[in-house]
Write a protein that holds these residues in place. Structure first.
Motif, PDB file in Angstrom:
ATOM      1  N   VAL A  72     -57.341 -36.427 -21.591  1.00 12.51           N
ATOM      2  CA  VAL A  72     -57.687 -36.324 -20.170  1.00 12.51           C
ATOM      3  C   VAL A  72     -56.640 -37.046 -19.334  1.00 12.51           C
ATOM      4  O   VAL A  72     -56.167 -36.523 -18.319  1.00 12.51           O
ATOM      5  N   ALA A  81     -53.997 -28.382 -17.617  1.00 11.60           N
ATOM      6  CA  ALA A  81     -55.369 -28.042 -17.989  1.00 11.60           C
ATOM      7  C   ALA A  81     -55.558 -28.368 -19.468  1.00 11.60           C
ATOM      8  O   ALA A  81     -54.611 -28.331 -20.244  1.00 11.60           O
ATOM      9  N   THR A  84     -60.641 -26.728 -24.066  1.00 12.25           N
ATOM     10  CA  THR A  84     -61.692 -27.369 -24.856  1.00 12.25           C
ATOM     11  C   THR A  84     -63.058 -26.786 -24.496  1.00 12.25           C
ATOM     12  O   THR A  84     -63.290 -26.435 -23.342  1.00 12.25           O
ATOM     13  N   PRO A  87     -68.188 -30.344 -23.365  1.00 13.73           N
ATOM     14  CA  PRO A  87     -68.724 -30.630 -22.028  1.00 13.73           C
ATOM     15  C   PRO A  87     -68.437 -32.065 -21.568  1.00 13.73           C
ATOM     16  O   PRO A  87     -68.351 -32.311 -20.367  1.00 13.73           O
ATOM     17  N   ARG A  90     -65.227 -32.062 -19.754  1.00 17.08           N
ATOM     18  CA  ARG A  90     -65.367 -31.423 -18.443  1.00 17.08           C
ATOM     19  C   ARG A  90     -66.035 -32.334 -17.417  1.00 17.08           C
ATOM     20  O   ARG A  90     -66.020 -32.033 -16.220  1.00 17.08           O
ATOM     21  N   LEU A  95     -58.846 -30.109 -14.923  1.00 17.27           N
ATOM     22  CA  LEU A  95     -59.046 -28.678 -15.133  1.00 17.27           C
ATOM     23  C   LEU A  95     -59.213 -28.403 -16.621  1.00 17.27           C
ATOM     24  O   LEU A  95     -58.430 -28.879 -17.431  1.00 17.27           O
ATOM     25  N   THR A  96     -60.254 -27.652 -16.970  1.00 20.23           N
ATOM     26  CA  THR A  96     -60.475 -27.274 -18.369  1.00 20.23           C
ATOM     27  C   THR A  96     -60.600 -25.762 -18.461  1.00 20.23           C
ATOM     28  O   THR A  96     -60.991 -25.090 -17.524  1.00 20.23           O
ATOM     29  N   TRP A  98     -61.929 -22.681 -21.277  1.00 21.93           N
ATOM     30  CA  TRP A  98     -62.621 -22.227 -22.488  1.00 21.93           C
ATOM     31  C   TRP A  98     -63.972 -21.764 -22.146  1.00 21.93           C
ATOM     32  O   TRP A  98     -64.706 -21.752 -21.402  1.00 21.93           O
TER      33      TRP A  98
END
Length: 98
Positions: A72, A81, A84, A87, A90, A95-96, A98
């Motif tokens: 992170v 980003a 992953t 949660p 996130r 930014l994630t 998947w």
């Protein structure tokens, strides 16, 4: 527009640890396998530097996994980003996908 994909040195380290513990079977030793796959897929290496290490201390403990928190930090500092399904990752302002 072309996307650039990076593999963090932290991910390579975690792969090596899991392989050593017998939790991640690989067809070759991790130092050969990871570099070979990264090159074959045209993924760029992303070193883990002092700035990211220091940034980790600024993150709230929303996630107990030190590898994920450091990923992170890398993503935040390099405006990247993270791919992953986790949660807990996130929950951070990053930014994630998947």
């Amino acid at each position: 527009m072309e996307n650039v994909v990076y593999l963090s040195a932290l991910s390579a380290w975690e792969i090596a640890i899991k392989h050593r513990l017998g939790r991640l079977p690989l067809p070759l030793p991790p130092h050969i396998y990871v570099a070979g796959r990264r090159d074959w897929l045209a993924i760029r290496p992303l070193p883990f530097g002092e700035d990211c290490a220091a940034h980790d201390a600024r993150l709230p403990l929303l996630h107990r996994d030190p590898f994920d928190r450091r990923l992170v930090s890398q993503a935040m500092l390099h405006s990247l980003a993270i791919v992953t399904p986790n949660p807990a990752v996130r929950a951070y302002p990053v930014l994630t996908l998947w």
